[in-house]
Design an enzyme around this catalytic site. Structure first.
Site, mmCIF file in Angstrom:
data_model
loop_
_atom_site.group_PDB
_atom_site.id
_atom_site.type_symbol
_atom_site.label_atom_id
_atom_site.label_comp_id
_atom_site.label_asym_id
_atom_site.label_seq_id
_atom_site.Cartn_x
_atom_site.Cartn_y
_atom_site.Cartn_z
ATOM 1 N N HIS B 59 0.911 -1.198 0.052
ATOM 2 C CA HIS B 59 0.015 -0.091 0.069
ATOM 3 C C HIS B 59 0.937 1.274 -0.014
ATOM 4 O O HIS B 59 0.228 2.266 0.493
ATOM 5 C CB HIS B 59 -0.891 0.108 1.080
ATOM 6 C CG HIS B 59 -1.444 -1.065 1.467
ATOM 7 N ND1 HIS B 59 -2.724 -1.621 0.354
ATOM 8 C CD2 HIS B 59 -1.773 -2.010 2.182
ATOM 9 C CE1 HIS B 59 -3.197 -2.704 0.770
ATOM 10 N NE2 HIS B 59 -2.874 -3.136 1.978
ATOM 11 N N LYS B 107 -5.710 -0.283 10.829
ATOM 12 C CA LYS B 107 -6.710 -0.148 9.810
ATOM 13 C C LYS B 107 -7.806 -1.642 9.956
ATOM 14 O O LYS B 107 -6.991 -2.648 10.723
ATOM 15 C CB LYS B 107 -6.121 -0.393 8.444
ATOM 16 C CG LYS B 107 -5.277 0.849 7.862
ATOM 17 C CD LYS B 107 -4.975 0.551 6.442
ATOM 18 C CE LYS B 107 -4.275 -0.292 5.826
ATOM 19 N NZ LYS B 107 -2.796 -0.674 6.515
ATOM 20 N N HIS B 221 -7.071 -4.813 -1.376
ATOM 21 C CA HIS B 221 -6.273 -5.925 -1.648
ATOM 22 C C HIS B 221 -6.888 -6.946 -2.663
ATOM 23 O O HIS B 221 -6.824 -7.851 -2.905
ATOM 24 C CB HIS B 221 -6.346 -6.904 -0.389
ATOM 25 C CG HIS B 221 -6.130 -5.977 0.875
ATOM 26 N ND1 HIS B 221 -7.004 -5.228 1.690
ATOM 27 C CD2 HIS B 221 -4.769 -5.999 1.605
ATOM 28 C CE1 HIS B 221 -6.337 -4.913 3.050
ATOM 29 N NE2 HIS B 221 -5.166 -5.264 2.827
#
Lengths: 333, 333
Positions: B59, B107, B221
């Site tokens: 990320h 997260k 993802h």
């Protein structure tokens, strides 16, 4: 290969829509949407050399993302992969002229060179002293479909940063020209494409690359490089690029290094390449004293990277470190 | 779909090689390559709340690119799309503890949540006061293959920036927690995928999308969103995303907006989307008072974008504007 999906509203509106977005995102910029010119909002500073660059869109953040304190005074985007035109550039040149002349930073592509030359002639008629520096750092090919001589690529970022800092210090035009030429002379680039790019007006990839094929020495418009080859580990690709740079101009000492993404390559992979570049430099007795890792001179959605190196000296290092405040580079201020 | 070319040296070395590159590129960072932790080089500041985040790699620049003055004290990357582990995070937590406690920014994915919880328990045994803020801004889906409740995506950048600024001012842990929770409560995200991503260990795209197919509400993802749809102009896609945000939490007033690229989308397209977002906000009587346009919370090489909004007040605006000096965000210092 199929249709490539793009976040656009239409082929004609790519550049105007980008300019609308830039204007809304960056209060430090003033965007003349009609003439397609991006200025510093603060306007020209009397006595400072003005810096203008431009070129086809599709290489963002180059050049529009480098307008601001310490870099460009104005950038003129053309259509995607198409030179801007003299009416734009004379408008920009006149607007940024603060009485100390204007430097044009020109990537070496035939269309850009001709249009900047015409702009310089028009500027002379308006009694604006204009000088130009030609950036031609890409060692991959001599002459190409768009270029006589070497192509101008990543070193443009170095020239704009360092000449911009020099101008900000109040240096006269001939000194700004000298340092810009010196940066170009000390800089070399080499790119490797893992995929094609797709120009919006075409809608499909410019060329085909097989599942394991890559293009060594790729240009920033999808134009061919030296040769096709096969995919291999990041280390090998980094060393191929660094060998090409080192062969053209031996690497040594403190070096400014950019590992640049072509637009479609994730940051994580660029850091992996950078780690190999650092190893390569160490083996040559050089080191990455300053660096950029990210997307700075892109080719739309192309996957791949380019490496640009520039041998530093004390003055160039100081000018690189000089404060800058643009959408894409910002430090020290 | 064929093999996807990646600039890596091997599947096992993706994260270590990235860390080597980060360390070499950013002298402001100290990288513990063995434990896979990225710290500020300056070390912990006595009396300042420490901020630690982490999550799967892939990320970038999240989270490693947000370590530095005004943001995180440490980031712990896991393997690609895989949670970091408690031994890493307790090491980081202990190292950044300056006596005022540590905030974990998490997260909302099941693996991350469990590992951070375990780390908090270990920290308590070491007499380090730890609090956690859970980021769950993605309105696309409630529950998913990786998540109970909403997923945490782009708002993580806002939480890290604003809580980081709050900690830098010397605020105590409970105040840093409060502002972090407030940012999360005011933030919403929605993403649209134009392509899949490819995890290096798999070597081919996670899912197939047809030539004109897109995924509305895509996760970071490659996990599915709300629905498949067909490609359409940037304006329509921006409005679909903004409608989803507005429906969940009506947009009004001064808004912090991020138009985030998923990793494979060029900057030029993100600015085009941002121009549409600004129009949308104007229609709702809101405005993009602050903004980010670029790659901040990516999903490897995925093409597409996400939009994150956060309603600002005076305090949040001041904290957003507070100086920051990290690889990926830098201003005012």
């Amino acid at each position: 290969m199929g249709t490539v999906k793009k976040l656009i509203n239409g082929i004609e509106s790519v550049v105007p829509d980008t300019l609308r977005g830039l204007a809304a995102a960056h209060p430090g910029l003033r965007v003349d949407e009609e003439n397609r010119i991006v200025y510093r909002a603060a306007g020209p500073r009397p006595g400072k050399v003005g810096l203008v660059s431009g070129g086809g869109a599709g290489h963002e953040p180059l050049h529009t993302g480098f307008v601001g304190y310490g870099m460009l005074d104005a950038a003129c985007p053309g259509e995607v992969f198409t030179s801007p035109v003299p009416y734009q550039m004379i408008e920009a040149t006149t607007a940024v002229h603060g009485g100390a002349g204007v430097l044009h930073i020109v990537k070496n592509y035939t269309g850009d060179v001709l249009n900047f030359q015409m702009t310089a002639e028009l500027s002379a008629e308006e009694n604006i002293e204009v000088a130009a520096v030609l950036v031609d750092d890409d060692v991959a090919v001599h002459n190409s479909i768009y270029t006589a001589g070497r192509r101008g690529t990543g070193a443009t970022v170095f020239v704009e940063k360092i000449a911009g800092a020099m101008a900000e210090t109040g240096a006269p035009l001939h000194e700004v020209v000298r340092v810009a030429e010196e940066v170009n002379a000390r800089s070399r680039s080499f790119g490797i494409g893992l995929s094609s790019c797709t120009t919006p007006s075409v809608g499909k990839p410019t060329f085909d690359l097989g599942d394991t094929e890559i293009e060594l020495g790729i240009g920033i418009h999808g134009e061919p490089g030296r040769t096709r080859s096969t995919m291999r580990p990041a280390r090998d690709l980094a060393w191929i690029a660094m060998d090409a740079l080192h062969e053209d101009l031996p690497l040594s000492g403190d070096t400014l290094v950019m590992v640049n993404g072509m637009g479609g390559t994730p940051l994580i992979e660029l850091y992996i390449v950078f780690a190999e570049v650092v190893d390569y430099l160490a083996e040559k007795g050089a080191r990455a004293a300053r660096s950029l890792v990210g997307n700075y001179t892109t080719s739309l959605d192309m996957q791949g990277f380019s490496i640009t190196t520039c041998r530093l000296d004390d003055q160039l290092t100081r000018l690189w470190d000089f404060p800058v405040e643009t959408p894409a580079l910002r430090w020290g201020r």
